[in-house]
Scaffold this active site. Structure first.
Site, PDB file in Angstrom:
ATOM      1  N   GLY A  19       0.805  -1.220   0.000  1.00 39.80           N
ATOM      2  CA  GLY A  19       0.000   0.000   0.000  1.00 39.80           C
ATOM      3  C   GLY A  19       0.838   1.270   0.000  1.00 39.80           C
ATOM      4  N   THR A 192      11.405  -8.424  12.948  1.00 37.63           N
ATOM      5  CA  THR A 192      12.006  -7.254  12.283  1.00 37.63           C
ATOM      6  C   THR A 192      13.007  -7.646  11.198  1.00 37.63           C
ATOM      7  OG1 THR A 192      13.860  -7.146  13.827  1.00 37.63           O
ATOM      8  CG2 THR A 192      11.870  -5.909  14.424  1.00 37.63           C
ATOM      9  N   PRO A 194      12.978  -9.254   8.253  1.00 39.62           N
ATOM     10  CA  PRO A 194      12.756  -8.901   6.847  1.00 39.62           C
ATOM     11  C   PRO A 194      12.996  -7.406   6.586  1.00 39.62           C
ATOM     12  CG  PRO A 194      10.978 -10.293   7.649  1.00 39.62           C
ATOM     13  CD  PRO A 194      11.813  -9.944   8.840  1.00 39.62           C
ATOM     14  N   LYS A 227      14.773  -1.273  18.297  1.00 41.80           N
ATOM     15  CA  LYS A 227      15.611  -2.259  17.611  1.00 41.80           C
ATOM     16  C   LYS A 227      15.699  -1.940  16.114  1.00 41.80           C
ATOM     17  CE  LYS A 227      15.787  -7.280  17.011  1.00 41.80           C
ATOM     18  NZ  LYS A 227      15.054  -8.509  17.298  1.00 41.80           N
ATOM     19  N   CYS A 384     -19.922   3.970 -19.980  1.00 44.57           N
ATOM     20  CA  CYS A 384     -19.158   3.657 -21.188  1.00 44.57           C
ATOM     21  C   CYS A 384     -19.756   2.436 -21.893  1.00 44.57           C
ATOM     22  CB  CYS A 384     -17.677   3.506 -20.864  1.00 44.57           C
ATOM     23  SG  CYS A 384     -16.648   3.891 -22.286  1.00 44.57           S
ATOM     24  N   MET A 387     -23.315   2.087 -21.031  1.00 47.10           N
ATOM     25  CA  MET A 387     -24.229   2.983 -21.753  1.00 47.10           C
ATOM     26  C   MET A 387     -24.502   2.412 -23.151  1.00 47.10           C
ATOM     27  SD  MET A 387     -23.639   5.388 -24.418  1.00 47.10           S
ATOM     28  CE  MET A 387     -24.150   6.999 -24.957  1.00 47.10           C
ATOM     29  N   HIS A 510     -16.532   8.484 -18.128  1.00 48.51           N
ATOM     30  CA  HIS A 510     -16.287   7.794 -16.852  1.00 48.51           C
ATOM     31  C   HIS A 510     -16.384   8.770 -15.685  1.00 48.51           C
ATOM     32  CE1 HIS A 510     -14.646   3.943 -18.471  1.00 48.51           C
ATOM     33  NE2 HIS A 510     -14.492   4.706 -19.530  1.00 48.51           N
ATOM     34  N   GLU A 512     -16.596   8.147 -12.645  1.00 48.35           N
ATOM     35  CA  GLU A 512     -15.897   7.626 -11.460  1.00 48.35           C
ATOM     36  C   GLU A 512     -14.490   8.206 -11.298  1.00 48.35           C
ATOM     37  OE1 GLU A 512     -16.587   5.961 -14.219  1.00 48.35           O
ATOM     38  OE2 GLU A 512     -15.124   4.386 -14.683  1.00 48.35           O
TER      39      GLU A 512
END
Ligand code: GLN
Length: 546
Positions: A19, A192, A194, A227, A384, A387, A510, A512
């Site tokens: 993320g 820790t 990794p 650490k 789109c 529609m 679009h 959105e």
């Protein structure tokens, strides 16, 4: 404000999908809320020039900017969080970098030199990173580097960051490294190692992380932070925990609690103040405290993959909060829909959205879905391809043009109610050649859409090759499907609606892509409202019957 832009590089370690985009967007939000002009850029280490030609199964949704760039979906998060448009310069891929270097080589710009990864590719990357900073529009540029450190593909980017930090000088460019601190249930411990390894990998390329953001399922205890600081060469306050959140919209506040903005600004030698995130918090409050709920069916062919319709799902979150309604989105695979099961699969829904898409797969199910909602007065939004399916369904079942189709699916149809746009006819290349980006649209007086937007003219983003065939417009309009939004220059039909239906709207663009936390999209807001009214009506009709 600062004279020269400062740079924040966000790298990722240990695993992908941590993320980075949300962390970058959340940090940007906190900095913007302190008065800084911030933008975020994504560098993608793949060789495609842009994700426009990538299958959504590979890469999730392809996002489109105002200026018509087909980009990574993280740019959608940037816009939704910051309420500022991004542009072509905000997404760079290895494909773009090499394309431009090779073009320069062909033009003879390297004056007979051997063209190499260092310095030619890295110079090109450095140039692309600084385009936004040099525009004078931003105080801070956050550059998210896709992929994970240690990947072969990421190396030139990390090298460019190493060089840029020198070029920019101290306090002008910092690195935030996002890692994972896994919890081993057998040992009952957070680990820790990794993170230590991934910081080390970064250092092997000459880049020292200034700040660690650690994704974790559990709170990081103080000793563990100490650490990590000790082993990874960072200050203790620069070890930031990013605990799993129930919604991405909580992350800015989680980062604020951890002091990420303060640490960043101190490192950049910039003043920090209390961020003003009142509007944001109002939205989060409404999002988390809905008064009621509705269920919308999202009909598409990539529904098993949430990322494929990312912006649509987020737009529903914004519109839901605006209406104080929880919008449950039920994904319905169009391939498994047919006229025999529409009632079973759609009967309980309060509204139906037929999704954008390409190609033949799942088309019939979309058409059957439109028929069902049209005949049963269920609120409908077609986007789109959605529609276009509405136009086809209406032509077939109301006008009786039995084989009406789009030439995308059926090139020799007798009734091409949707056909290839004129200027697309000579195009053979697939990449970046659609009708892309923002176009104006005039809204018809007295239409539902004009009432929704409360405007005579709008601008929305597009990504398509096919259009409503205006030859059929008189016939289709006479039968009750009205073209209520037209491009002012070409007359291209951008919006259709059925005035006889309680809420039936199809848009070629679009909406959105333009919905943000601060500006929920009016079309989604109105659709959610209509779905809620429909739900109430259904309920009172069924109680009346009892
Ligand atoms: N395939 C259709 C076209 O190209 C619709 C595209 C879309 O839904 N984005 O016109």
């Amino acid at each position: 404000m600062t004279a020269k832009a400062k740079y924040i590089f966000v790298t990722g370690g240990v695993t992908s999908s941590l993320g980075k985009g949300i962390i970058a967007a959340s940090l940007a939000k906190l900095l913007q809320a302190q008065g800084y002009r911030v933008t975020i850029q994504k560098l993608d280490p793949y060789i495609n020039v842009d994700p426009g030609t990538l299958n959504p199964y590979e890469h999730g949704e392809c996002y489109v900017t105002e200026d018509g760039a087909e980009t990574d979906l993280d740019l959608g998060h940037y816009e939704r969080f910051l309420n500022r448009p991004t542009s072509q310069a905000n997404n760079v891929t290895t494909g773009k970098i090499y394309q431009s270097v090779i073009q320069k080589e062909r033009r003879g710009e390297f004056l007979g030199k051997t063209v190499q990864v260092v310095p030619h590719i890295t110079n090109e990357i450095k140039e692309r990173i600084q385009i936004l900073g040099k525009s004078g529009d931003y105080d801070i540029v956050i550059t998210e580097i896709g992929g994970t450190v240690g990947d072969i593909e990421s190396l030139p980017y990390i090298e460019a960051v190493r060089q840029l930090r020198w070029d920019l000088g101290e306090n002008n460019g910092i690195v935030i490294h996002l890692t994972l601190v896994p919890y081993l249930s057998a040992a009952g411990e957070l680990k820790t190692k990794p993170t230590q390894h991934s910081v080390k990998t970064l250092m092997e390329s000459g880049v020292q992380a200034d700040i660690l953001v650690c994704r974790t399922e559990y709170d990081l205890p103080k000793e563990l932070r100490r650490k990590l600081a000790l082993f990874c060469n960072v200050k203790e306050e620069a070890v930031i925990q990013s605990i799993d959140a129930s919604t991405i919209y909580d992350v800015p506040n989680l980062m604020l609690d951890e002091g990420l903005d303060t640490v960043v600004l101190a490192k950049l030698n910039l003043e920090s103040s209390k961020p003003d995130i009142e509007i944001w918090n109002k939205f989060v409050h409404r999002h988390k405290n809905p008064k009621t709920e509705i269920t919308i069916g999202l009909i598409g062919k990539y529904v098993e993959l949430q990322d494929s319709y990312k912006s649509i799902l987020e737009a529903f979150i914004h519109a839901g909060a605006e209406n104080e309604v929880k919008v449950n989105v039920e994904s319905i695979h169009s391939e498994y829909l047919n006229s025999d099961n529409t009632k079973l699969k759609l009967g309980h829904l309060d509204g139906v959205l037929v999704a954008p898409g390409f190609g033949e797969r799942g088309i019939d199910g979309k058409i059957d879905a439109v028929k069902y909602v049209r005949e049963n007065n269920v609120p409908f939004l077609g986007i789109c391809l959605g529609m276009q399916m509405a136009v086809i369904e209406f032509s077939r079942n109301v006008l009786g043009l039995v084989d009406a189709d789009s030439t995308e699916m059926s090139p020799n149809t007798k009734y091409p109610v949707i056909n290839l746009m004129e200027d697309q006819k000579s195009i053979t290349d697939k990449g970046g050649t659609m009708r892309l980006g923002a176009w104006a649209c005039d809204l018809k007086l007295g239409s539902k859409i004009r009432d929704i937007y409360k405007a005579e003219s709008i601008s929305e983003r597009h990504r398509h090759r096919y259009e409503f065939n205006s030859d059929f417009k008189p016939q289709i309009e006479a039968a009750g499907l009205k073209a209520t939004g037209l491009n002012p220059e070409t007359g291209l039909v951008e919006i259709v609606e059925i005035p006889e239906h309680p809420w039936f709207v199809g848009v070629q663009y679009h909406p959105e892509y333009k919905s943000t936390v601060a500006n929920p999209h009016p079309l989604f807001v109105a659709f959610v409202k209509a779905a809620y009214s429909y739900k109430k009506k259904k309920k009172s009709a069924s109680t009346a019957q009892k």
